[in-house]
Design a protein around this motif. Structure first.
Motif, PDB file in Angstrom:
ATOM      1  N   MET A 110      20.718 -12.038 -19.997  1.00 43.12           N
ATOM      2  CA  MET A 110      20.568 -11.171 -18.968  1.00 43.12           C
ATOM      3  C   MET A 110      21.563  -9.988 -18.943  1.00 43.12           C
ATOM      4  N   GLY A 111      21.414  -8.938 -19.049  1.00 43.78           N
ATOM      5  CA  GLY A 111      22.346  -7.507 -19.041  1.00 43.78           C
ATOM      6  C   GLY A 111      23.072  -7.416 -17.664  1.00 43.78           C
ATOM      7  N   ALA A 112      23.989  -6.466 -17.636  1.00 40.13           N
ATOM      8  CA  ALA A 112      24.414  -6.216 -16.403  1.00 40.13           C
ATOM      9  C   ALA A 112      24.111  -4.654 -16.000  1.00 40.13           C
ATOM     10  N   VAL A 113      24.339  -4.149 -14.699  1.00 43.25           N
ATOM     11  CA  VAL A 113      23.714  -2.966 -14.473  1.00 43.25           C
ATOM     12  C   VAL A 113      25.187  -2.141 -13.913  1.00 43.25           C
ATOM     13  N   LEU A 114      25.303  -0.957 -14.753  1.00 44.17           N
ATOM     14  CA  LEU A 114      26.156  -0.214 -14.229  1.00 44.17           C
ATOM     15  C   LEU A 114      26.168   0.820 -12.882  1.00 44.17           C
ATOM     16  N   PHE A 115      27.255   0.842 -12.055  1.00 41.97           N
ATOM     17  CA  PHE A 115      26.931   1.761 -11.092  1.00 41.97           C
ATOM     18  C   PHE A 115      28.004   2.828 -11.310  1.00 41.97           C
ATOM     19  N   CYS A 116      27.534   4.162 -11.362  1.00 37.63           N
ATOM     20  CA  CYS A 116      28.636   5.164 -11.558  1.00 37.63           C
ATOM     21  C   CYS A 116      28.261   6.220 -10.679  1.00 37.63           C
ATOM     22  N   SER A 117      29.082   6.528  -9.612  1.00 38.44           N
ATOM     23  CA  SER A 117      28.668   7.750  -8.918  1.00 38.44           C
ATOM     24  C   SER A 117      30.028   8.080  -7.925  1.00 38.44           C
ATOM     25  N   ASN A 118      30.293   9.390  -7.728  1.00 36.41           N
ATOM     26  CA  ASN A 118      31.549   9.784  -6.833  1.00 36.41           C
ATOM     27  C   ASN A 118      31.027   9.938  -5.523  1.00 36.41           C
ATOM     28  N   LEU A 119      29.715   9.889  -5.530  1.00 40.58           N
ATOM     29  CA  LEU A 119      29.283  10.025  -4.105  1.00 40.58           C
ATOM     30  C   LEU A 119      28.825   8.913  -3.204  1.00 40.58           C
ATOM     31  N   ASP A 120      27.989   7.851  -3.877  1.00 37.25           N
ATOM     32  CA  ASP A 120      27.416   6.671  -3.378  1.00 37.25           C
ATOM     33  C   ASP A 120      28.398   5.694  -3.493  1.00 37.25           C
ATOM     34  N   ASP A 121      28.252   4.880  -2.441  1.00 38.54           N
ATOM     35  CA  ASP A 121      28.900   3.570  -2.063  1.00 38.54           C
ATOM     36  C   ASP A 121      28.233   2.273  -2.643  1.00 38.54           C
TER      37      ASP A 121
END
Ligand code: NAP
Ligand code: GLV
Length: 309
Positions: free
Chosen positions: A1-12
């Motif tokens: 199972m892979g992992a999900v990247l979260f990348c945002s300068n705006l969203d928490d």
């Protein structure tokens, strides 16, 4: 199972984690830049991708925009074979229609004039016109444009709209094609831009469009800053071709302190707040898209990369 990247300068990410984990208990959400091994990442949730791009993630199966628009991702720089999806979310759609209605009503009921007059202690009466005598034009009749057109219609305005292909929306006169935009503009005293930013639509809010609008019209730009040919706006306001503009989006955000737009009483500036997605309401489609990406299926709200939206 892979992992999900979260990348945002705006969203928490911590707003997204609980509703996503409820739907996918074994979700592994890793927040940029602490994503561990790049090869573990198989899906990226992004507003803007990291400065170094997404090329280091060799096992990516999908890129999921945290917004309705995808131009901020610069599709030309993304791995060509990886599908991209955008957000379509009721909270975001409702907020956009609400912002546009408010901005249109402000001009329709002359609040822009009364705001300025109040500062001058000036008592000046303008006879209100019924909304049915005011035509609002909506550029882009997609998810947000159609919802906005419907909201305006419900509030009594005459509504016209422009899109690539003609649309059938009850009570909304539809225009399409390269000449259609000018035919539509000729009828609209208030033009709202809800187009996606693509090579075809860049700079589309320009002198030619303003000249096609009735004298003393208004512009509301909630699409992207790149839609506006900035050098054409001040002359249009100075000549009275446009009586006012509401701008939510800018070529460079935040708008720099010495930008000429700040000093214009006829321009209302809002800081790219017209609408945002809700983590609670949008989580189901994001989780579904993670599942679809892993199963090699077409994504929900998948972007047509050739069209750019
Ligand atoms: P959408 O559903 O993809 O709709 C796009 C609409 O634009 C469609 O009606 C499409 O026509 C039309 N269009 C695209 N290119 C065109 C062209 N060259 N000529 C004529 N019509 C064209 O997008 P959406 O969800 O409504 O979002 C629209 C945009 O709003 C986003 O891309 C984003 O830039 C902006 N936005 C801003 C904020 C904010 O807070 N300010 C928030 C969310 C979104 P067809 O239907 O015929 O293809
Ligand atoms: C905001 O601008 C979005 O594209 O959702």
């Amino acid at each position: 199972m892979g992992a999900v990247l979260f990348c945002s300068n705006l969203d928490d990410p911590e707003e997204w984690r609980p509703p996503m984990t409820r739907l996918m208990p074994d979700l592994e959400l890793r927040v940029y830049p602490n994503f561990g091994k790049a090869d573990d990442i198989d899906v990226a949730m992004v507003w803007r991708p990291p400065a170094e791009g997404l090329g280091q993630f060799k096992n990516l199966k999908a890129i999921l925009s945290l917004g309705a628009g995808v131009d901020q991702l610069d599709l030309s720089k993304l791995p060509a074979s990886v599908p991209v999806a955008r957000l379509v979310d009721d909270v975001l759609t409702t907020a956009m229609a609400e912002y546009c209605l408010l901005a249109a009503l402000r001009y329709h009921r002359r609040f822009d004039v009364y705001e300025r007059n109040a500062r001058l202690k000036k008592w000046e009466y303008h006879i209100p016109r019924p909304a049915a005598q005011r035509t609002v034009g909506v550029l882009g009749l997609g998810v947000l444009g159609a919802a906005t057109a419907e909201k305006l219609k419900l509030n009594g305005f005459k509504v016209v709209g422009w899109s690539r292909a003609p649309k059938s929306i009850a009570g909304v006169e539809s225009f399409a094609g390269p000449d259609g935009i000018y035919k539509m503009a000729g009828k609209a005293e208030i033009v709202i831009n809800l187009l996606p930013l693509t090579p075809e639509t860049r700079g589309i809010l320009n002198k030619k469009l303003f000249d096609a609008m009735p004298q003393g019209s208004y512009l509301i730009n909630v699409g992207r800053g790149g839609h506006l040919t900035e050098d054409d706006l001040l002359p249009a306001l100075q000549s009275g071709r446009l009586a006012g503009a509401t701008l939510d989006v800018f070529q460079k955000e935040p708008l720099v302190a010495d930008h000429a737009f700040w000093n214009q009483p006829a321009i209302l500036i809002t800081p790219h707040v017209a609408s945002t997605g809700g983590a609670e309401t949008a989580a189901p489609q994001v989780v579904e898209n993670i599942r679809r990406a892993r199963a090699g299926k077409t994504l929900l709200n998948q972007v047509d990369k050739a069209k750019g939206y």
